[in-house]
Scaffold this motif. Structure first.
Motif, PDB file in Angstrom:
ATOM      1  N   SER A 104       0.840  -1.114   0.101  1.00  0.00           N
ATOM      2  CA  SER A 104      -0.043   0.085  -0.192  1.00  0.00           C
ATOM      3  C   SER A 104       0.856   1.262  -0.076  1.00  0.00           C
ATOM      4  CB  SER A 104      -0.832  -0.061   1.306  1.00  0.00           C
ATOM      5  OG  SER A 104      -0.124   0.344   2.426  1.00  0.00           O
ATOM      6  N   TYR A 105       2.322   1.285   0.746  1.00  0.00           N
ATOM      7  CA  TYR A 105       2.921   2.324   0.785  1.00  0.00           C
ATOM      8  C   TYR A 105       3.302   2.654  -0.768  1.00  0.00           C
ATOM      9  CZ  TYR A 105       7.361   4.856   1.243  1.00  0.00           C
ATOM     10  OH  TYR A 105       8.271   5.505   1.073  1.00  0.00           O
ATOM     11  N   ILE A 112       2.401   1.837  -3.548  1.00  0.00           N
ATOM     12  CA  ILE A 112       1.227   2.098  -4.538  1.00  0.00           C
ATOM     13  C   ILE A 112       0.892   3.610  -4.260  1.00  0.00           C
ATOM     14  CG2 ILE A 112      -0.997   1.699  -5.433  1.00  0.00           C
ATOM     15  CD1 ILE A 112      -0.515  -1.382  -4.717  1.00  0.00           C
ATOM     16  N   ASP A 113       0.872   4.063  -3.233  1.00  0.00           N
ATOM     17  CA  ASP A 113       0.185   5.184  -2.653  1.00  0.00           C
ATOM     18  C   ASP A 113       1.311   6.459  -2.995  1.00  0.00           C
ATOM     19  OD1 ASP A 113      -2.138   4.425  -1.989  1.00  0.00           O
ATOM     20  OD2 ASP A 113      -1.959   4.479   0.356  1.00  0.00           O
ATOM     21  N   ARG A 166       1.041   6.771  -6.556  1.00  0.00           N
ATOM     22  CA  ARG A 166      -0.232   7.619  -7.125  1.00  0.00           C
ATOM     23  C   ARG A 166      -0.033   9.031  -6.600  1.00  0.00           C
ATOM     24  NH1 ARG A 166      -4.870   3.286  -5.438  1.00  0.00           N
ATOM     25  NH2 ARG A 166      -4.942   1.966  -7.174  1.00  0.00           N
ATOM     26  N   LYS A 169      -0.401   9.903  -3.342  1.00  0.00           N
ATOM     27  CA  LYS A 169      -1.275  10.169  -2.134  1.00  0.00           C
ATOM     28  C   LYS A 169      -0.610  10.328  -0.957  1.00  0.00           C
ATOM     29  CE  LYS A 169      -5.499   7.595  -3.892  1.00  0.00           C
ATOM     30  NZ  LYS A 169      -6.355   6.478  -3.387  1.00  0.00           N
ATOM     31  N   ILE A 170       0.644  10.238  -0.887  1.00  0.00           N
ATOM     32  CA  ILE A 170       1.845  10.328   0.318  1.00  0.00           C
ATOM     33  C   ILE A 170       3.209  10.251  -0.211  1.00  0.00           C
ATOM     34  CG2 ILE A 170       2.289   7.632   0.515  1.00  0.00           C
ATOM     35  CD1 ILE A 170       2.407   8.155   3.461  1.00  0.00           C
ATOM     36  N   ARG A 202      -2.676   1.520   6.156  1.00  0.00           N
ATOM     37  CA  ARG A 202      -2.388   2.251   5.158  1.00  0.00           C
ATOM     38  C   ARG A 202      -1.228   3.251   5.602  1.00  0.00           C
ATOM     39  NH1 ARG A 202      -6.518   2.073   1.473  1.00  0.00           N
ATOM     40  NH2 ARG A 202      -7.865   0.222   1.910  1.00  0.00           N
ATOM     41  N   THR A 204      -0.713   6.152   4.487  1.00  0.00           N
ATOM     42  CA  THR A 204      -1.343   7.280   4.513  1.00  0.00           C
ATOM     43  C   THR A 204      -2.046   7.726   5.962  1.00  0.00           C
ATOM     44  OG1 THR A 204      -3.487   6.583   3.870  1.00  0.00           O
ATOM     45  CG2 THR A 204      -1.989   7.636   2.109  1.00  0.00           C
ATOM     46  N   TRP A 245      -8.673  -2.606   1.460  1.00  0.00           N
ATOM     47  CA  TRP A 245      -7.539  -2.915   0.462  1.00  0.00           C
ATOM     48  C   TRP A 245      -7.876  -3.555  -0.691  1.00  0.00           C
ATOM     49  CZ3 TRP A 245      -4.168  -5.601  -2.095  1.00  0.00           C
ATOM     50  CH2 TRP A 245      -2.886  -5.027  -2.162  1.00  0.00           C
ATOM     51  N   ASP A 294      -9.662  -0.875  -2.653  1.00  0.00           N
ATOM     52  CA  ASP A 294      -8.988   0.398  -3.244  1.00  0.00           C
ATOM     53  C   ASP A 294      -7.482   0.221  -4.180  1.00  0.00           C
ATOM     54  OD1 ASP A 294     -10.785   2.053  -1.805  1.00  0.00           O
ATOM     55  OD2 ASP A 294      -9.180   2.251   0.033  1.00  0.00           O
ATOM     56  N   TYR A 295      -7.263  -1.063  -4.107  1.00  0.00           N
ATOM     57  CA  TYR A 295      -6.025  -1.585  -4.929  1.00  0.00           C
ATOM     58  C   TYR A 295      -6.387  -2.580  -5.861  1.00  0.00           C
ATOM     59  CZ  TYR A 295      -3.635   1.283  -1.215  1.00  0.00           C
ATOM     60  OH  TYR A 295      -3.178   2.096  -0.334  1.00  0.00           O
TER      61      TYR A 295
END
Length: 484
Positions: free
Chosen positions: A137-138, A140-141, A144, A146-147, A173, A175, A292, A295-296
């Motif tokens: 998730s890190y 990917i974000d 994207r 997002k972070i 997440r 985030t 999860w 969203d992914y």
């Protein structure tokens, strides 16, 4: 190290005292200490797998910086794919290698061709499914946008290895959790008290409800050929409570312990057995995993947009992969497929998000319609849990079959496992359901405003502690989701 073990009973107070009285002056000391104790916690099972989580942390820290600082979009995507492939590669090897090899051989044997293969003696690292999804998730974000990428390796390593939720979630997440390591934590009494309440309730769910049900569930599922349909139905219902008490109990303990150290984790369960349809159930059950996948995977696949075929395809992909995530066994895949089948009518009729409101907010008792909706949804989920719990798909089918063909063989009261000793468990389950129903629209079941008078709250805490003590066994029973 189990939460319900004597080791953890010594570990937690020592870590708590050192964290707040020695490391409280410096943020870096706080994070270094959390990494250190988290590695002790994780290495308690098998220190060899520390190298795996350290490597995963280092890899994603480096790749996160590469993803964020690479101007070329194709190169950035390459670094993202590297993170995904390496992390899923480790997960696939440790968790699914033997499953794929054996399934490949069985397909040839089914066709009458002798095909012998050798499997490996692979030990599944505890929690690998959870921290793998967390690090993914890190990456990917960051890709994207997002972070922002982590620049402090200590904070990032603490995020990946944070011991309360390391081995069985919630799957946090980046985030939400990672920024909390950037700011110095100051002891907050109210947060610590709310954390202690969650820990207490989590232990009640695990020790009184889950472990109490396990005594009968294990016997019934191991010897299902000996029992009547009423007992088999009863066993399926007890397992529904067992897995809920076990997993929700772990999540509440994890969230509560995190609050003791100044962290806020996401909610993982929201009274799922009061759901009015399967769609609502999956918004209330294992929330960190279902969101999860939403969203992914689900949304990138197209989600609920496009043709009905695309919607059906996406639903089956999500549920079957979710089942496969739980374990290398066809039982989990069938369990996921059954949930997809039950979910499809809602999706096709655009009713999958019908129930987003509170449950009977203005009445203590549910309406007749709501009551039957809850009972029907619970029946469907209990049916799918039979496949989840069984050792093989054949066992699950035989279990279900005997429910329908063995109704007159014995009665529930005369089956050998049903005796007077189950009465305390039944009483605990009734109180548990009533208590959850009373708090069904509260964010926390053990909030400070649960009763008007303080003596009622403390009386409840005292009774809960007594029940936990009376049900503690000599040997700590592991959590079901540790095997995932």
């Amino acid at each position: 190290m189990f939460f319900n073990s004597l080791d953890f009973a010594f570990f937690l107070p020592l870590v708590f005292l050192f964290y707040w009285f020695v490391c409280n002056k410096n943020l870096r000391f706080q994070n270094i200490f959390l990494v250190f104790v988290s590695y002790i916690f994780y290495g308690w099972w098998d220190w060899r797998f520390l190298s795996l989580i350290i490597f995963s942390s280092l890899l994603d820290f480096i790749l996160g910086k590469k993803i964020a600082n690479t101007v070329d979009k194709n190169k950035s995507k390459f670094f993202l794919y590297t993170s995904v492939i390496v992390n899923l590669g480790f997960l696939g090897f440790f968790k699914y290698y033997n499953f794929f090899v054996q399934s490949f051989a069985n397909s040839f044997n089914f066709l009458g061709l002798n095909f012998n293969v050798s499997t490996l003696n692979i030990i599944l690292p505890v929690g690998i499914s959870f921290y793998t999804f967390q690090t993914l998730s890190y990456s990917i974000d960051v890709y994207r946008g997002k972070i922002k990428e982590a620049t402090d390796p200590i904070s990032f390593f603490a995020f990946v290895s944070f011991f309360p939720q390391l081995v069985a979630g919630p799957i946090e997440r980046a985030t939400n959790l990672l920024p909390q390591f950037y700011n110095k934590r100051v002891f907050n009494y109210d947060k610590a008290v709310s954390g202690a309440r969650l820990i207490l309730w989590g232990f009640f769910q695990k020790i009184v409800i889950a472990d109490g049900c396990a005594l009968y569930v294990n016997d019934i599922f191991e010897n299902y050929l000996l029992y009547s349909s009423p007992t088999l139905i009863f066993g399926a219902v007890l397992f529904a409570f067992q897995i809920y008490g076990d997993f929700a109990g772990y999540s509440n303990i994890a969230i509560g312990v995190s609050r003791l150290f100044g962290f806020d984790l996401m909610r993982n369960f929201n009274y799922p057995y009061f759901s009015r349809d399967i769609g609502e159930f999956w918004r209330r059950w294992h929330i960190s995993l279902s969101t999860w996948f939403r969203d992914y995977l689900y949304i990138p696949l197209g989600g609920s947009k496009g043709s009905k075929w695309n919607k059906v395809r996406n639903v089956f992909i999500i549920f079957i992969i979710s089942g496969f995530w739980h374990g290398a066994n066809w039982t989990f895949i069938v369990w996921g497929g059954l949930n997809a089948l039950f979910f499809l009518p809602l999706l096709i009729n655009n009713k999958n998000r019908k129930y987003l409101n509170d449950i009977s907010p203005n009445h203590f008792l549910p309406s007749v319609k709501t009551f039957f909706q809850i009972c029907f949804t619970f029946t469907l989920t209990s049916f799918t849990w039979i496949f989840f719990r069984s050792k093989s798909v054949l066992d699950a089918i035989q279990y279900v079959k005997r429910i329908f063909i063995n109704s007159d063989y014995l009665t529930l009261s005369s089956d050998r496992t049903m005796n007077v000793s189950i009465k305390p468990l039944l009483l605990a389950l009734i109180l548990f359901v009533l208590f959850e129903w009373y708090n069904r629209n509260r964010e926390s079941i053990v909030g400070g405003d649960i009763f008007k008078f303080s003596y009622m709250r403390y009386g409840l805490y005292f009774v809960t502690i007594i029940m936990i003590i009376l049900n503690i066994s000599n040997e700590a029973n592991g959590f079901i989701y540790f095997q995932f």
